[in-house]
Scaffold this motif. Sequence first.
Motif, PDB file in Angstrom:
ATOM      1  N   ILE A 118      -0.472  -4.377  -5.924  1.00  0.00           N
ATOM      2  CA  ILE A 118       0.069  -3.753  -4.695  1.00  0.00           C
ATOM      3  C   ILE A 118       1.081  -2.684  -5.107  1.00  0.00           C
ATOM      4  CG2 ILE A 118       1.324  -4.166  -2.542  1.00  0.00           C
ATOM      5  CD1 ILE A 118       0.434  -7.114  -2.727  1.00  0.00           C
ATOM      6  N   GLY A 119       0.899  -1.465  -4.577  1.00  0.00           N
ATOM      7  CA  GLY A 119       1.732  -0.339  -5.016  1.00  0.00           C
ATOM      8  C   GLY A 119       1.098   0.326  -6.225  1.00  0.00           C
TER       9      GLY A 119
ATOM     10  N   CYS B  48      -0.577   3.014  -6.639  1.00  0.00           N
ATOM     11  CA  CYS B  48      -0.573   4.480  -6.814  1.00  0.00           C
ATOM     12  C   CYS B  48       0.762   4.987  -7.354  1.00  0.00           C
ATOM     13  CB  CYS B  48      -0.854   5.176  -5.480  1.00  0.00           C
ATOM     14  SG  CYS B  48      -2.452   4.753  -4.842  1.00  0.00           S
TER      15      CYS B  48
ATOM     16  N   GLY C  66       2.404   1.441 -11.223  1.00  0.00           N
ATOM     17  CA  GLY C  66       1.116   0.865 -10.828  1.00  0.00           C
ATOM     18  C   GLY C  66      -0.068   1.671 -11.321  1.00  0.00           C
TER      19      GLY C  66
ATOM     20  N   ASP D 297      -2.689   0.147  -2.064  1.00  0.00           N
ATOM     21  CA  ASP D 297      -1.481   0.925  -1.777  1.00  0.00           C
ATOM     22  C   ASP D 297      -1.552   1.353  -0.314  1.00  0.00           C
ATOM     23  OD1 ASP D 297       0.563   2.522  -3.962  1.00  0.00           O
ATOM     24  OD2 ASP D 297       0.562   3.269  -1.892  1.00  0.00           O
TER      25      ASP D 297
ATOM     26  N   LEU E  98      -3.660  -0.953   1.804  1.00  0.00           N
ATOM     27  CA  LEU E  98      -2.974  -2.197   2.167  1.00  0.00           C
ATOM     28  C   LEU E  98      -1.512  -1.902   2.455  1.00  0.00           C
ATOM     29  CD1 LEU E  98      -3.165  -5.577   0.294  1.00  0.00           C
ATOM     30  CD2 LEU E  98      -0.961  -4.451   0.488  1.00  0.00           C
ATOM     31  N   ASP E  99      -1.001  -2.493   3.526  1.00  0.00           N
ATOM     32  CA  ASP E  99       0.425  -2.386   3.845  1.00  0.00           C
ATOM     33  C   ASP E  99       1.048  -3.754   3.603  1.00  0.00           C
ATOM     34  OD1 ASP E  99       2.934  -2.111   4.869  1.00  0.00           O
ATOM     35  OD2 ASP E  99       2.303  -1.407   6.852  1.00  0.00           O
TER      36      ASP E  99
ATOM     37  N   LEU F 191       4.160  -4.460  -6.695  1.00  0.00           N
ATOM     38  CA  LEU F 191       5.047  -3.397  -7.190  1.00  0.00           C
ATOM     39  C   LEU F 191       5.649  -2.534  -6.086  1.00  0.00           C
ATOM     40  CD1 LEU F 191       2.686  -2.132 -10.066  1.00  0.00           C
ATOM     41  CD2 LEU F 191       4.325  -4.024 -10.143  1.00  0.00           C
ATOM     42  N   ALA F 192       5.168  -2.684  -4.845  1.00  0.00           N
ATOM     43  CA  ALA F 192       5.637  -1.790  -3.767  1.00  0.00           C
ATOM     44  C   ALA F 192       7.112  -2.054  -3.461  1.00  0.00           C
ATOM     45  CB  ALA F 192       4.799  -2.002  -2.513  1.00  0.00           C
ATOM     46  N   ALA F 193       7.903  -0.995  -3.452  1.00  0.00           N
ATOM     47  CA  ALA F 193       9.334  -1.134  -3.149  1.00  0.00           C
ATOM     48  C   ALA F 193       9.904   0.241  -2.812  1.00  0.00           C
ATOM     49  CB  ALA F 193      10.075  -1.703  -4.364  1.00  0.00           C
TER      50      ALA F 193
ATOM     51  N   LEU G 229      12.947   2.485  -3.982  1.00  0.00           N
ATOM     52  CA  LEU G 229      13.774   2.486  -5.193  1.00  0.00           C
ATOM     53  C   LEU G 229      15.239   2.858  -4.903  1.00  0.00           C
ATOM     54  CD1 LEU G 229      10.865   2.253  -6.367  1.00  0.00           C
ATOM     55  CD2 LEU G 229      11.700   3.459  -8.344  1.00  0.00           C
TER      56      LEU G 229
ATOM     57  N   PRO H 195       8.518  -7.097 -10.055  1.00  0.00           N
ATOM     58  CA  PRO H 195       9.557  -6.512 -10.896  1.00  0.00           C
ATOM     59  C   PRO H 195      10.934  -6.511 -10.257  1.00  0.00           C
ATOM     60  CG  PRO H 195       8.028  -4.809 -10.114  1.00  0.00           C
ATOM     61  CD  PRO H 195       7.711  -6.066  -9.388  1.00  0.00           C
TER      62      PRO H 195
ATOM     63  N   SER I  54      15.068  -5.223 -11.576  1.00  0.00           N
ATOM     64  CA  SER I  54      15.593  -3.961 -12.119  1.00  0.00           C
ATOM     65  C   SER I  54      16.989  -4.187 -12.685  1.00  0.00           C
ATOM     66  CB  SER I  54      15.659  -2.964 -10.959  1.00  0.00           C
ATOM     67  OG  SER I  54      16.560  -1.920 -11.245  1.00  0.00           O
TER      68      SER I  54
ATOM     69  N   LYS J 244      16.925  -6.614  -4.956  1.00  0.00           N
ATOM     70  CA  LYS J 244      16.325  -7.144  -6.188  1.00  0.00           C
ATOM     71  C   LYS J 244      17.008  -8.461  -6.591  1.00  0.00           C
ATOM     72  CE  LYS J 244      13.105  -4.066  -7.192  1.00  0.00           C
ATOM     73  NZ  LYS J 244      11.675  -4.407  -7.116  1.00  0.00           N
TER      74      LYS J 244
ATOM     75  N   PRO K  87      14.387  -1.447 -17.052  1.00  0.00           N
ATOM     76  CA  PRO K  87      15.330  -0.322 -17.069  1.00  0.00           C
ATOM     77  C   PRO K  87      14.615   0.895 -16.467  1.00  0.00           C
ATOM     78  CG  PRO K  87      14.428  -0.741 -19.272  1.00  0.00           C
ATOM     79  CD  PRO K  87      13.745  -1.704 -18.333  1.00  0.00           C
TER      80      PRO K  87
ATOM     81  N   LEU L 186      12.112   3.721 -16.068  1.00  0.00           N
ATOM     82  CA  LEU L 186      10.791   3.858 -16.695  1.00  0.00           C
ATOM     83  C   LEU L 186      10.405   5.327 -16.811  1.00  0.00           C
ATOM     84  CD1 LEU L 186       8.859   0.958 -14.900  1.00  0.00           C
ATOM     85  CD2 LEU L 186      10.169   0.899 -17.044  1.00  0.00           C
TER      86      LEU L 186
HETATM   87  P1  NAD Z   1       6.899   4.042  -6.973  1.00  0.00           P
HETATM   88  O1  NAD Z   1       7.758   4.418  -5.817  1.00  0.00           O
HETATM   89  O2  NAD Z   1       6.431   5.102  -7.906  1.00  0.00           O
HETATM   90  O3  NAD Z   1       5.604   3.274  -6.438  1.00  0.00           O
HETATM   91  C1  NAD Z   1       5.631   2.337  -5.381  1.00  0.00           C
HETATM   92  C2  NAD Z   1       4.272   2.343  -4.715  1.00  0.00           C
HETATM   93  O4  NAD Z   1       4.315   1.430  -3.607  1.00  0.00           O
HETATM   94  C3  NAD Z   1       3.884   3.733  -4.146  1.00  0.00           C
HETATM   95  O5  NAD Z   1       2.605   4.117  -4.593  1.00  0.00           O
HETATM   96  C4  NAD Z   1       3.900   3.515  -2.636  1.00  0.00           C
HETATM   97  O6  NAD Z   1       2.930   4.283  -1.947  1.00  0.00           O
HETATM   98  C5  NAD Z   1       3.613   2.021  -2.527  1.00  0.00           C
HETATM   99  N1  NAD Z   1       4.059   1.465  -1.247  1.00  0.00           N
HETATM  100  C6  NAD Z   1       5.157   1.800  -0.547  1.00  0.00           C
HETATM  101  N2  NAD Z   1       5.214   1.116   0.595  1.00  0.00           N
HETATM  102  C7  NAD Z   1       4.135   0.302   0.612  1.00  0.00           C
HETATM  103  C8  NAD Z   1       3.625  -0.652   1.536  1.00  0.00           C
HETATM  104  N3  NAD Z   1       4.262  -0.908   2.691  1.00  0.00           N
HETATM  105  N4  NAD Z   1       2.507  -1.313   1.234  1.00  0.00           N
HETATM  106  C9  NAD Z   1       1.823  -1.049   0.078  1.00  0.00           C
HETATM  107  N5  NAD Z   1       2.240  -0.143  -0.830  1.00  0.00           N
HETATM  108  C10 NAD Z   1       3.382   0.529  -0.562  1.00  0.00           C
HETATM  109  O7  NAD Z   1       7.648   2.889  -7.759  1.00  0.00           O
HETATM  110  P2  NAD Z   1       7.487   2.501  -9.303  1.00  0.00           P
HETATM  111  O8  NAD Z   1       8.426   3.326 -10.063  1.00  0.00           O
HETATM  112  O9  NAD Z   1       6.066   2.457  -9.667  1.00  0.00           O
HETATM  113  O10 NAD Z   1       8.102   1.025  -9.273  1.00  0.00           O
HETATM  114  C11 NAD Z   1       7.278  -0.120  -9.181  1.00  0.00           C
HETATM  115  C12 NAD Z   1       8.150  -1.350  -9.155  1.00  0.00           C
HETATM  116  O11 NAD Z   1       8.941  -1.403 -10.350  1.00  0.00           O
HETATM  117  C13 NAD Z   1       9.146  -1.395  -7.986  1.00  0.00           C
HETATM  118  O12 NAD Z   1       9.254  -2.722  -7.527  1.00  0.00           O
HETATM  119  C14 NAD Z   1      10.439  -0.957  -8.598  1.00  0.00           C
HETATM  120  O13 NAD Z   1      11.531  -1.493  -7.926  1.00  0.00           O
HETATM  121  C15 NAD Z   1      10.316  -1.515 -10.008  1.00  0.00           C
HETATM  122  N6  NAD Z   1      11.141  -0.764 -10.969  1.00  0.00           N
HETATM  123  C16 NAD Z   1      10.832   0.535 -11.271  1.00  0.00           C
HETATM  124  C17 NAD Z   1      11.645   1.243 -12.150  1.00  0.00           C
HETATM  125  C18 NAD Z   1      11.355   2.687 -12.507  1.00  0.00           C
HETATM  126  O14 NAD Z   1      12.127   3.301 -13.247  1.00  0.00           O
HETATM  127  N7  NAD Z   1      10.250   3.267 -12.039  1.00  0.00           N
HETATM  128  C19 NAD Z   1      12.767   0.618 -12.721  1.00  0.00           C
HETATM  129  C20 NAD Z   1      13.069  -0.689 -12.374  1.00  0.00           C
HETATM  130  C21 NAD Z   1      12.228  -1.384 -11.503  1.00  0.00           C
END
Ligand code: NAD
Length: 323
Positions: free
Chosen positions: A11-12, A14, A18, A38, A56-57, A79-81, A83, A120, A122, A151, A175, A177
Amino acid sequence: MANTQETILVIGACGQLGSELTLSLRAIYGGNQVVAADIYEPRQADLLNSGPFEKLDVLDPAGMALMATRYKFTQVYHLAAVLSATGEKDPKFAWRLNMEGLFHVLDLALAQGIQRVFWPSSIAVFGPDTPRQQTPQHTIMNPSTVYGISKQAGEMWCAYYYKKYGLDIRSLRYPGLIGYKTLPGGGTTDYAVDIYRKAVAGQPFECYLHQDTYLPMMYMPDAIKATIDLMQAPAQSISVRESYNISGMSFSPKEIATSIQKFVPSFKIIYKPDSRQQIADSWPQTISDHVARQDWGWQPTFNLDAMTADMLENLKAQLSFEA
Ligand code: NAD
């Protein structure tokens, strides 16, 4: 060894993490065994062409239940969140997506007998009262952003579902990414991705953090390796059910710029700190990950210069392909 009978939902899929994790899981378990989901359609052709995609939502539990019944998932990576930096613009929505989304996944796993869940956390769970050097696994947290609060609460709920219901949920405190495939999603560490894109385009970079702001970071191949290693580890080796500290490298904007200048000597950086400076100042500078190393053998591969070489090479190739 990977169980090739797994049916996995990401989930998430894209997003920054993900879109790469899904491809790695498909390489291990087979394209059709890993469903990318996503709220948005993928723009990445490789994601679309290598296996199933479902819209998917995560705020729609009925839609999720229908999908889970159809595919009979054995594992979910949620993974959806929202940030850290984006979360501060609409804190209530960040709380809603991050918390309700997690509850829907945890409850789906219980209702459908899904065997293993990854979610995940953070370094944002830490705050200004946390020791900033070699931050221990267990320490004062007191996060200062809504993202960090969500988180930290999420970690507690994961441990609760494990203790109360026996749900095998596993988590990492990532940390910042850094990857070249997808643009980052609104975190405080995004500068460390954007800076490489500017360097490859031959442009100067305006950095929203002060030159000496040290933060923990990780190159995407290491983050993916950590995630899959944790999910494949035997349950008895997992001693932390909140979320594991993991560490890759720590550097400042000045140091990453110096690393880039070894490959692009004309590269220039200027500093214009904004509101993200305050968030960065509340986070640790280095992380102690000895518990992850001890429990399931975590070890990072990339240091700053190795990452810089790989990022620049791949972004250059991407740019010449697009031209
Ligand atoms: P991102 O914002 O790039 O991707 C999140 C994805 O979730 C997006 O593709 C978005 O379209 C999707 N999304 C949003 N709302 C949604 C919904 N209602 N239903 C389904 N999908 C939905 O985030 P990321 O950087 O890939 O992070 C992924 C996970 O890792 C998150 O939980 C984030 O907190 C955690 N994280 C990321 C980092 C980082 O540096 N990228 C660091 C620490 C933790």
